[in-house]
Design a protein around this motif. Structure first.
Motif, PDB file in Angstrom:
ATOM      1  N   GLU A 279      15.925   4.810  27.104  1.00 47.51           N
ATOM      2  CA  GLU A 279      16.015   4.332  26.656  1.00 47.51           C
ATOM      3  C   GLU A 279      17.152   2.957  27.077  1.00 47.51           C
ATOM      4  OE1 GLU A 279      16.635   2.322  21.489  1.00 47.51           O
ATOM      5  OE2 GLU A 279      16.831   4.727  21.867  1.00 47.51           O
ATOM      6  N   ALA A 280      18.704   2.944  27.125  1.00 48.87           N
ATOM      7  CA  ALA A 280      19.606   2.458  27.998  1.00 48.87           C
ATOM      8  C   ALA A 280      19.241   2.165  28.991  1.00 48.87           C
ATOM      9  CB  ALA A 280      20.450   3.147  27.450  1.00 48.87           C
ATOM     10  N   GLU A 282      15.863   1.586  29.897  1.00 54.87           N
ATOM     11  CA  GLU A 282      14.909  -0.003  29.631  1.00 54.87           C
ATOM     12  C   GLU A 282      15.706  -1.102  28.839  1.00 54.87           C
ATOM     13  OE1 GLU A 282      11.529   0.116  30.085  1.00 54.87           O
ATOM     14  OE2 GLU A 282      11.814   1.986  30.984  1.00 54.87           O
ATOM     15  N   GLN A 283      17.367  -1.000  28.158  1.00 56.69           N
ATOM     16  CA  GLN A 283      17.761  -1.840  27.896  1.00 56.69           C
ATOM     17  C   GLN A 283      18.591  -2.928  29.278  1.00 56.69           C
ATOM     18  OE1 GLN A 283      19.312  -0.308  24.571  1.00 56.69           O
ATOM     19  NE2 GLN A 283      17.414  -0.687  23.018  1.00 56.69           N
ATOM     20  N   LYS A 284      18.734  -2.209  30.245  1.00 58.52           N
ATOM     21  CA  LYS A 284      19.449  -2.739  31.205  1.00 58.52           C
ATOM     22  C   LYS A 284      21.014  -2.244  30.745  1.00 58.52           C
ATOM     23  CE  LYS A 284      16.582  -6.483  32.323  1.00 58.52           C
ATOM     24  NZ  LYS A 284      16.559  -8.291  31.888  1.00 58.52           N
ATOM     25  N   ILE A 285      21.241  -1.065  30.162  1.00 60.06           N
ATOM     26  CA  ILE A 285      22.458  -0.996  29.651  1.00 60.06           C
ATOM     27  C   ILE A 285      22.852   0.170  31.080  1.00 60.06           C
ATOM     28  CG2 ILE A 285      24.018   0.982  28.602  1.00 60.06           C
ATOM     29  CD1 ILE A 285      22.681  -0.500  26.025  1.00 60.06           C
ATOM     30  N   HIS A 335      16.038   1.071  37.731  1.00 55.92           N
ATOM     31  CA  HIS A 335      16.093  -0.674  36.255  1.00 55.92           C
ATOM     32  C   HIS A 335      15.340  -1.501  37.282  1.00 55.92           C
ATOM     33  CE1 HIS A 335      15.138  -3.182  33.436  1.00 55.92           C
ATOM     34  NE2 HIS A 335      14.868  -2.532  32.449  1.00 55.92           N
TER      35      HIS A 335
END
Length: 349
Positions: A279-280, A282-285, A335
């Motif tokens: 999830e991180a 996907e969120q570019k974290i 990513h």
């Protein structure tokens, strides 16, 4: 003639009775009506291990639905105590469980558990934290499911190399052609910690990218500890930090938490492919993680335990290495936006 027929009838009757008695007393394998599997985990705070267990629970439910055989999947946690874990395994064996699965506290100290399980002919499946080979080979029906730590590190290093090739100016913030890095390591002395830490550096340097180590600390796989360590590094080194290499996703997320809170940017790379890590991503974290196949590991662990627990042969689909090991393939997850723009941990407020 009539007497002879009666004698023959009596003789046949006696034979039938004798055969029935022999059949009733003859040892034979009974089809089990229930499958009981005990699971002992080294800790109560490992996100990746919890993902494996979730997969095992899904497999147990599917097995029940398909076969109609009730499945008991009893999960206990040793809280870092080898003694407590041995007691848990001992209890499962004493209660007549059909198989036991163990995520070891101390990977170098599995022999007593193997001997205990072997004494009652209970199959034993280790997973995620690999015992020494001598213990795996110590008895029959002892298996290990996990990944190759060297391969996970190599994949992480390849992800760094690909990211650098695509966006060198965005990772190398000071433009000196050297990546200044810090490393968050797992449990001290743990095989995966050593291999992941060594092989990622070797892979990056073999790929032609120069590195400069600023610092390294153990965070014991934990997000909260990684957060605290990263905050201290930011206070000491600030924007000197360009690359954060982490032995697992939880520590990568902890580093990202600190970077966000302090409004700093850095390229953070993890390993595991946990739900939170993906999830991180996907969120570019996170810039990248290495998916270690928690779902596949859980499927393999349950597959071995259920087959052996029901006294059946392993599925032909089960690919074994050296007869005792299931090595789940890993793959890097990067990513796509790193090839387009800098991944910001946070934007200045």
């Amino acid at each position: 003639m009539q007497i002879r027929k009666q004698a023959i009838g009596i003789f046949i009757g006696v034979i039938c009775v004798v055969l029935a008695i022999v059949w009733l007393w003859m040892p034979r394998t009974k089809e089990k009506k229930e499958l009981k599997i005990g699971v002992s985990l080294y800790s109560d705070s490992d996100t990746f291990v919890d993902s494996i267990v979730s997969s095992m629970q899904e497999q147990a439910a599917a097995y029940e639905a398909e076969t109609g055989c009730p499945v008991t999947l009893n999960i206990s946690r040793a809280n870092g105590s080898q003694r407590e874990q041995y007691d848990q395994v001992e209890q499962y064996v004493a209660l007549g469980y059909d198989a036991v699965c163990v995520n070891l506290v101390d990977r170098t100290n599995a022999s007593s558990m193997v001997d205990l399980a072997q004494s009652e002919e209970v199959p034993l499946v280790f997973f995620n934290r690999e015992p020494v080979r001598e213990d795996i080979l110590r008895g029959e029906n002892v298996y290990y499911v996990g990944t190759d730590a060297r391969e996970t590190a190599r994949m992480q290093g390849e992800a760094v190399l690909q990211s650098y090739a695509a966006a060198a100016e965005k990772i190398d913030k000071n433009g000196d052609g050297i990546l200044q890095y810090v490393m968050l390591e797992g449990e001290m002395g743990h095989q995966d910690t050593i291999l992941r830490s060594d092989y990622v550096i070797q892979t990056i340097e073999d790929g032609g990218v120069k590195l400069q180590k600023l610092d390294a600390e153990t965070a014991d796989w934990m997000r909260s500890r990684a957060d605290a360590i990263m905050e201290q590094w930011i206070a000491e080194m600030g924007d000197e930090i360009e690359l954060v290499l982490c032995n697992n996703d939880d520590m990568a997320l902890g580093a990202a938490d600190a970077l966000k809170r302090k409004n700093f940017t850095a390229a953070v790379f993890g390993i595991d492919g946990t739900p939170a890590g993906l999830e991180a991503l996907e969120q570019k974290i996170l810039w990248a993680t290495v998916d270690c196949g928690a779902k596949e590991q859980g499927k393999a662990v349950f597959g071995i335990a259920s087959a052996l627990g029901m006294e059946k042969e392993l599925s032909k689909e089960m690919e074994l290495t050296d007869g005792r090991y299931v090595r789940v393939p890993v793959r890097a997850r990067i990513h796509e936006s790193i090839f387009l723009s800098l991944i910001h941990i946070s934007e200045p407020t």
